[in-house]
Design an enzyme around this catalytic site. Sequence first.
Site, PDB file in Angstrom:
ATOM      1  N   PHE A 183     -21.244  15.893  23.739  1.00 14.15           N
ATOM      2  CA  PHE A 183     -21.214  17.030  22.658  1.00 14.15           C
ATOM      3  C   PHE A 183     -21.442  18.324  23.065  1.00 14.15           C
ATOM      4  O   PHE A 183     -21.146  19.455  22.463  1.00 14.15           O
ATOM      5  CB  PHE A 183     -22.353  16.612  21.644  1.00 14.15           C
ATOM      6  CG  PHE A 183     -23.801  17.076  21.988  1.00 14.15           C
ATOM      7  CD1 PHE A 183     -24.173  18.400  21.918  1.00 14.15           C
ATOM      8  CD2 PHE A 183     -24.549  16.180  22.670  1.00 14.15           C
ATOM      9  CE1 PHE A 183     -25.245  18.943  22.169  1.00 14.15           C
ATOM     10  CE2 PHE A 183     -25.653  16.769  23.277  1.00 14.15           C
ATOM     11  CZ  PHE A 183     -26.175  17.988  22.781  1.00 14.15           C
ATOM     12  N   LYS A 231     -11.192  10.246  23.675  1.00 19.93           N
ATOM     13  CA  LYS A 231     -12.419   9.903  22.753  1.00 19.93           C
ATOM     14  C   LYS A 231     -13.440  11.233  22.825  1.00 19.93           C
ATOM     15  O   LYS A 231     -14.154  11.027  23.566  1.00 19.93           O
ATOM     16  CB  LYS A 231     -12.986   8.490  23.053  1.00 19.93           C
ATOM     17  CG  LYS A 231     -13.425   7.798  21.726  1.00 19.93           C
ATOM     18  CD  LYS A 231     -14.632   8.534  21.300  1.00 19.93           C
ATOM     19  CE  LYS A 231     -15.879   8.418  22.120  1.00 19.93           C
ATOM     20  NZ  LYS A 231     -16.939   9.234  21.143  1.00 19.93           N
ATOM     21  N   GLU A 262     -18.379  12.209  18.738  1.00 21.33           N
ATOM     22  CA  GLU A 262     -18.368  12.217  17.309  1.00 21.33           C
ATOM     23  C   GLU A 262     -19.157  13.055  16.735  1.00 21.33           C
ATOM     24  O   GLU A 262     -19.051  13.438  15.659  1.00 21.33           O
ATOM     25  CB  GLU A 262     -18.757  10.729  17.037  1.00 21.33           C
ATOM     26  CG  GLU A 262     -20.227  10.350  17.164  1.00 21.33           C
ATOM     27  CD  GLU A 262     -20.628  10.000  18.642  1.00 21.33           C
ATOM     28  OE1 GLU A 262     -19.703  10.394  19.488  1.00 21.33           O
ATOM     29  OE2 GLU A 262     -21.522   9.179  18.768  1.00 21.33           O
ATOM     30  N   SER A 301     -24.565  11.186  28.905  1.00 23.11           N
ATOM     31  CA  SER A 301     -25.846  10.700  29.373  1.00 23.11           C
ATOM     32  C   SER A 301     -25.674   9.677  30.520  1.00 23.11           C
ATOM     33  O   SER A 301     -24.811   9.063  30.619  1.00 23.11           O
ATOM     34  CB  SER A 301     -26.546  10.173  28.358  1.00 23.11           C
ATOM     35  OG  SER A 301     -26.199   9.239  27.905  1.00 23.11           O
ATOM     36  N   CYS A 316     -25.619  20.249  31.031  1.00 21.49           N
ATOM     37  CA  CYS A 316     -25.820  19.520  32.120  1.00 21.49           C
ATOM     38  C   CYS A 316     -26.118  20.266  33.404  1.00 21.49           C
ATOM     39  O   CYS A 316     -27.153  19.720  34.193  1.00 21.49           O
ATOM     40  CB  CYS A 316     -24.862  18.529  32.411  1.00 21.49           C
ATOM     41  SG  CYS A 316     -23.603  19.601  33.218  1.00 21.49           S
ATOM     42  N   GLU A 353     -34.706  14.189  31.225  1.00 18.56           N
ATOM     43  CA  GLU A 353     -33.818  15.225  31.025  1.00 18.56           C
ATOM     44  C   GLU A 353     -34.209  15.633  29.567  1.00 18.56           C
ATOM     45  O   GLU A 353     -34.049  14.897  28.685  1.00 18.56           O
ATOM     46  CB  GLU A 353     -32.463  14.942  30.956  1.00 18.56           C
ATOM     47  CG  GLU A 353     -31.391  16.135  30.828  1.00 18.56           C
ATOM     48  CD  GLU A 353     -29.801  15.732  30.752  1.00 18.56           C
ATOM     49  OE1 GLU A 353     -29.683  14.464  30.290  1.00 18.56           O
ATOM     50  OE2 GLU A 353     -29.226  16.544  31.485  1.00 18.56           O
TER      51      GLU A 353
HETATM   52  P1  NAD Z   1     -23.937  10.711  25.350  1.00 21.59           P
HETATM   53  O1  NAD Z   1     -23.999   9.813  26.415  1.00 21.59           O
HETATM   54  O2  NAD Z   1     -24.939  10.314  24.159  1.00 21.59           O
HETATM   55  O3  NAD Z   1     -22.491  10.494  24.662  1.00 21.59           O
HETATM   56  C1  NAD Z   1     -21.319  10.737  25.657  1.00 21.59           C
HETATM   57  C2  NAD Z   1     -20.029   9.912  24.979  1.00 21.59           C
HETATM   58  O4  NAD Z   1     -20.484   8.707  25.049  1.00 21.59           O
HETATM   59  C3  NAD Z   1     -19.773  10.356  23.519  1.00 21.59           C
HETATM   60  O5  NAD Z   1     -18.377  10.383  23.254  1.00 21.59           O
HETATM   61  C4  NAD Z   1     -20.461   9.181  22.771  1.00 21.59           C
HETATM   62  O6  NAD Z   1     -19.502   8.803  21.736  1.00 21.59           O
HETATM   63  C5  NAD Z   1     -20.525   7.946  23.687  1.00 21.59           C
HETATM   64  N1  NAD Z   1     -21.392   6.897  23.454  1.00 21.59           N
HETATM   65  C6  NAD Z   1     -22.681   7.322  23.067  1.00 21.59           C
HETATM   66  N2  NAD Z   1     -23.384   6.142  22.972  1.00 21.59           N
HETATM   67  C7  NAD Z   1     -22.591   5.298  23.543  1.00 21.59           C
HETATM   68  C8  NAD Z   1     -22.829   3.795  23.855  1.00 21.59           C
HETATM   69  N3  NAD Z   1     -24.080   3.280  23.626  1.00 21.59           N
HETATM   70  N4  NAD Z   1     -21.821   3.164  24.460  1.00 21.59           N
HETATM   71  C9  NAD Z   1     -20.602   3.662  24.639  1.00 21.59           C
HETATM   72  N5  NAD Z   1     -20.268   4.908  24.349  1.00 21.59           N
HETATM   73  C10 NAD Z   1     -21.580   5.837  23.747  1.00 21.59           C
HETATM   74  O7  NAD Z   1     -24.154  12.047  25.907  1.00 21.59           O
HETATM   75  P2  NAD Z   1     -24.240  13.507  24.794  1.00 21.59           P
HETATM   76  O8  NAD Z   1     -25.528  13.568  24.089  1.00 21.59           O
HETATM   77  O9  NAD Z   1     -23.271  13.568  24.286  1.00 21.59           O
HETATM   78  O10 NAD Z   1     -24.007  14.669  26.045  1.00 21.59           O
HETATM   79  C11 NAD Z   1     -25.443  14.881  26.642  1.00 21.59           C
HETATM   80  C12 NAD Z   1     -25.394  14.399  28.272  1.00 21.59           C
HETATM   81  O11 NAD Z   1     -24.267  14.790  28.939  1.00 21.59           O
HETATM   82  C13 NAD Z   1     -26.477  14.942  28.917  1.00 21.59           C
HETATM   83  O12 NAD Z   1     -27.243  14.004  29.518  1.00 21.59           O
HETATM   84  C14 NAD Z   1     -25.773  15.830  29.838  1.00 21.59           C
HETATM   85  O13 NAD Z   1     -26.591  16.044  31.015  1.00 21.59           O
HETATM   86  C15 NAD Z   1     -24.588  15.121  30.196  1.00 21.59           C
HETATM   87  N6  NAD Z   1     -23.584  15.996  30.713  1.00 21.59           N
HETATM   88  C16 NAD Z   1     -23.296  15.846  31.941  1.00 21.59           C
HETATM   89  C17 NAD Z   1     -22.445  16.533  32.545  1.00 21.59           C
HETATM   90  C18 NAD Z   1     -22.113  16.598  34.040  1.00 21.59           C
HETATM   91  O14 NAD Z   1     -20.889  17.181  34.401  1.00 21.59           O
HETATM   92  N7  NAD Z   1     -22.766  16.000  34.698  1.00 21.59           N
HETATM   93  C19 NAD Z   1     -21.763  17.694  31.639  1.00 21.59           C
HETATM   94  C20 NAD Z   1     -21.987  17.634  30.487  1.00 21.59           C
HETATM   95  C21 NAD Z   1     -22.836  16.766  29.845  1.00 21.59           C
END
Ligand code: NAD
Length: 500
Positions: free
Chosen positions: A153, A177, A180, A230, A285, A384
């Site tokens: 997000f 994808k 959401e 994450s 991140c 985090e």
């Molecule tokens: P998230 O892991 O909750 O969601 C990421 C994606 O995974 C979304 O599209 C979501 O729909 C999907 N998802 C969520 N739960 C799932 C599950 N149980 N099984 C399969 N897919 C699932 O992450 P977020 O909260 O949207 O984003 C924040 C996180 O992203 C932070 O931890 C941040 O550090 C990380 N991030 C990392 C980078 C990097 O380059 N290292 C860059 C941006 C964000």
Amino acid sequence: MVHTIATVPLLIDGQWIESRSTVWRDVVNPATQEVLARVPFATADEVARAVAAAQRAFKTWRKTPIGARARIFLKYQQLIRENMADLAATLTAEQGKTLLDAEGDVFRGLEVVEHAANIGTLQMGEFAQNVAGGVDTYTVMQPLGVCAGITPFNFPAMIPLWMFPMAIACGNTFVLKPSEQDPLVTVKLVRLALEAGIPAGVLNVVHGGEEVVNALCDHPDIKAVSFVGSTKVGTHVYQRATLAGKRAQCMMGAKNHAVVLPDANREQTLNQLLGAGFGAAGQRCMAASVAVLVGEARDWLPELARKAAALSVGAGKDNPDLGPLVSRAARERVLGLIATGVEQGATLALDGRGVRVDGYPDGNFIGPTILSGVRPGMAVYEQEIFGPVLVVVEAATLDEAIALVNANPNGNGTALFTQSGAAARKFQEDIEVGQVGINVPIPVPVPLFSFTGSRGSKLGDLGPYGKQVVLFYTQTQTITQRWFADAASVGRVNTTIDLK
Ligand code: NAD
């Protein structure tokens, strides 16, 4: 008049379609709680149709000339520029970050699109003549097939643009994808990509959560999965996708330490720390989420807190310093972590929990918060936080600070503030973190390079964008060839491994 809420469409085979799903969720403005749209969790059949469309389109797209592919991205970067204000406004409305920062989000993605327009020189192979008598060897970088991208997000413009432009420029087709939580700007960017000339089926979009992501990880026709999000979900995606025989790259969570030496320029350093710690309400991140004050720099804490207290909080569209957190749930989680930090012995050098924003009583706001006296083992150090909370740790020496950073499992980014070249060089050489800033608080590389987070922040060897992603999205084929001149034929059987 009945007020109808817009629905977010799927993109399958060049057609924007309404999902038949029975499961939907609201896309909510984090400053006001206004419902902006409803997004579906696509059905298994819809995901299968999106992959099938991408698989069909690959047959022709993989043979589309380099120049034709490159020109689409030249057009695309122009369209993104022309639509910058509208993209940023949509992004701010659904995600919460300030308009200026939303433009930055789009711009950092735009840079990858510009890079994709250079695909001609990026996807060139190698050639060596006479590797044996009359034998030449060359390599070509062939596209893989259907690739998938799953995005978080916090950068709903930049991160989708890390993925599909380079994958498609390399000759692959794609199923995206988006998050959401904020899919609207991503969908706008995809519409512009189609306008720029990406053919039907080459780029497809499905929405959803866990089930859709699992379906993409399992689908036999998907060859590579790029994930940003994450650590928990990324680890799951990596394991599931690689078990199914795919390439995977997962860029995940972080805990980025900014180490401050007492010889650093005080004013500049404090400003940089605050921008990197509290910008985007800490939802980056690469946010500088841990300040390590070394030696006499420990005395800078009161000024850090005073300056942080002066930052403005408000709705992103009004361009304050910080906008709201993305959701009520995210706000509750961050508030819970601050409370745990205090229970575990940290000191609230600045408490932003009571912040009120005129005109926005329902926004997910938390003001800049600083927890000092933090030590490894405390939840606010181990997890985090992903909110406007800077934790402050003290170290007696640079060596102690380096040991602290290296003992932390994450490896996304780190920064050192100093005027000493020798200290900077030592830090760079000894620190075990994939992206290092020297007097640069958020060292996210431009796309001439690759994003190279490491250790616990990354799974997979190759990062997004830059040269590494061309390797990720292609298979190197090595061709060894000999063209016999009739007179040179020895006419004998060679049963050895020699290229005689
Ligand atoms: P998230 O892991 O909750 O969601 C990421 C994606 O995974 C979304 O599209 C979501 O729909 C999907 N998802 C969520 N739960 C799932 C599950 N149980 N099984 C399969 N897919 C699932 O992450 P977020 O909260 O949207 O984003 C924040 C996180 O992203 C932070 O931890 C941040 O550090 C990380 N991030 C990392 C980078 C990097 O380059 N290292 C860059 C941006 C964000």
